[in-house]
Motif scaffolding. Structure first.
Motif, short mmCIF file in Angstrom:
data_model
loop_
_atom_site.label_atom_id
_atom_site.label_comp_id
_atom_site.label_asym_id
_atom_site.label_seq_id
_atom_site.Cartn_x
_atom_site.Cartn_y
_atom_site.Cartn_z
N ASP A 11 20.51 -2.11 7.30
CA ASP A 11 19.34 -2.97 7.11
C ASP A 11 18.16 -2.04 6.84
O ASP A 11 17.49 -1.57 7.76
CB ASP A 11 19.10 -3.82 8.35
N PRO A 12 17.88 -1.76 5.56
CA PRO A 12 16.90 -0.71 5.24
C PRO A 12 15.45 -1.17 5.35
O PRO A 12 15.13 -2.35 5.17
CB PRO A 12 17.24 -0.38 3.78
N VAL A 13 14.59 -0.21 5.63
CA VAL A 13 13.15 -0.40 5.53
C VAL A 13 12.58 0.85 4.87
O VAL A 13 13.01 1.96 5.15
CB VAL A 13 12.52 -0.65 6.91
N THR A 14 11.62 0.66 3.98
CA THR A 14 11.05 1.78 3.24
C THR A 14 9.55 1.90 3.52
O THR A 14 8.94 1.02 4.13
CB THR A 14 11.24 1.60 1.72
N ILE A 15 8.99 2.97 3.03
CA ILE A 15 7.55 3.16 3.13
C ILE A 15 6.80 2.03 2.44
O ILE A 15 5.71 1.62 2.85
CB ILE A 15 7.15 4.53 2.54
N ALA A 16 7.41 1.47 1.38
CA ALA A 16 6.78 0.38 0.66
C ALA A 16 6.71 -0.89 1.50
O ALA A 16 5.70 -1.62 1.46
CB ALA A 16 7.54 0.11 -0.64
N ASP A 17 7.79 -1.21 2.25
CA ASP A 17 7.77 -2.37 3.15
C ASP A 17 6.59 -2.26 4.12
O ASP A 17 5.81 -3.21 4.29
CB ASP A 17 9.06 -2.44 3.97
N ARG A 18 6.51 -1.11 4.77
CA ARG A 18 5.49 -0.93 5.81
C ARG A 18 4.08 -0.92 5.23
O ARG A 18 3.15 -1.49 5.80
CB ARG A 18 5.77 0.36 6.58
N ALA A 19 3.92 -0.28 4.07
CA ALA A 19 2.60 -0.21 3.46
C ALA A 19 2.13 -1.59 3.01
O ALA A 19 0.95 -1.94 3.16
CB ALA A 19 2.62 0.75 2.27
N ALA A 20 3.04 -2.38 2.46
CA ALA A 20 2.66 -3.71 1.99
C ALA A 20 2.27 -4.62 3.15
O ALA A 20 1.26 -5.35 3.08
CB ALA A 20 3.81 -4.32 1.20
N GLU A 21 3.06 -4.59 4.23
CA GLU A 21 2.71 -5.45 5.36
C GLU A 21 1.40 -5.00 6.00
O GLU A 21 0.57 -5.84 6.39
CB GLU A 21 3.82 -5.48 6.40
N THR A 22 1.19 -3.70 6.11
CA THR A 22 -0.07 -3.20 6.66
C THR A 22 -1.26 -3.67 5.82
O THR A 22 -2.29 -4.10 6.36
CB THR A 22 -0.05 -1.66 6.73
N ALA A 23 -1.12 -3.60 4.51
CA ALA A 23 -2.21 -4.02 3.61
C ALA A 23 -2.51 -5.50 3.79
O ALA A 23 -3.69 -5.91 3.82
CB ALA A 23 -1.84 -3.72 2.17
N MET A 24 -1.47 -6.32 3.91
CA MET A 24 -1.68 -7.76 4.08
C MET A 24 -2.28 -8.07 5.44
O MET A 24 -3.19 -8.92 5.56
CB MET A 24 -0.36 -8.50 3.88
N ARG A 25 -1.82 -7.39 6.49
CA ARG A 25 -2.40 -7.61 7.82
C ARG A 25 -3.88 -7.20 7.86
O ARG A 25 -4.70 -7.87 8.51
CB ARG A 25 -1.60 -6.83 8.87
#
Length: 264
Positions: A42-56
């Motif tokens: 179940d992968p997670v990338t730097i892009a997943d985290r960066a996008a959610e941080t930006a939206m939050r």
């Protein structure tokens, strides 16, 4: 609450910010992933985290009283009773593989139900929106209303699912009963399958084991386009689990009769 911007305008801001955070990493030679599972992948990338941080960060600015529930950083309830549900990259496996079937999912709900949903595909520039009973595709060179298909029988229907091995043995058996009846079955589309259903290109999506952040935005878009989304027993699917999305009530009823599984 900052009411200068409408909820839909805020949703567009979130989707724009997620695009900006994600696209530099898509198909990049140095993209890597961490595995969130001890068994399986179940992968997670730097892009997943960066996008959610930006939206939050944007929600903290424009909707500070609302709650936020995201795949990567969990749930924080707010004072307003409203909840933004975010999946920064639905289909991270597809993202890692370079296929453009992943997307950004954004939903907003309150105690009355879902208020809006967005399925955004940054690479193709397609944004599928459901809000206020209206569904729309906004793309780079196209803007049009979304409407689901009127297919009335399963033998003329197109069915999609992400994985051929749908859930448990009982769940797979139910899925296969539908798959053996429809005209065509395809796999591997993640959230893009739900967008295609809302846009009138396919008729059914059947999946199991979903989370709330996987399905709330697709529900809002599909229902606004005239479709129906429930669990496999005809109940609410807003919290995920087994999901049946259909272009119209007739197809939904026919597929539901074939799925027939024990309670979750």
């Amino acid at each position: 609450m900052n009411n200068v911007l409408s909820d839909l305008e805020v949703a567009h801001l979130l989707a724009d910010a997620a695009r900006k955070a994600i696209l530099p990493h898509f198909r990049s030679s140095d993209l890597s992933a961490d595995n969130k599972w001890t068994k399986g992948f179940d992968p997670v990338t730097i892009a997943d985290r960066a996008a959610e941080t930006a939206m939050r960060d944007l929600l903290a600015q424009h909707r500070p009283e609302d709650g936020v529930w995201g795949e990567e950083f969990g749930r924080v309830d707010g004072a307003s009773g409203r909840l933004w549900v975010l999946d920064p990259i639905d289909g991270t496996r597809a993202f890692l593989s370079g296929t453009p079937t992943w997307g950004v999912l954004i939903a907003l709900s309150d105690d009355t139900g879902l208020l809006l949903g967005v399925i955004d595909q940054p690479y193709t520039g397609e944004r599928f929106i459901g809000a206020g009973g209206m569904a729309e595709l906004v793309a780079r060179q196209e803007r049009r209303a979304l409407k689901t298909r009127a297919t009335q029988t399963l033998d003329h229907a197109i069915l999609f699912s992400t994985y051929p091995g749908v859930g448990s043995a009982d769940e797979r058996a139910g899925f296969e009963r539908v798959s053996e009846t429809v005209m065509l079955t395809r796999f591997g589309m993640d959230c893009y399958a739900y967008a295609l259903l809302a846009a009138g290109h396919i008729d059914l999506v059947i999946e199991a084991g979903l989370n709330a952040y996987d399905i709330q935005a697709p529900i809002a878009v599909i229902e606004a386009a005239g479709g129906i989304v429930t669990d496999w027993r005809g109940g609410p699917a807003q919290l995920g689990g087994r999901v049946l999305a259909a272009a119209n009530p007739t197809l939904h009823k026919a597929a539901l009769e074939l799925l027939r599984v024990t309670p979750e």
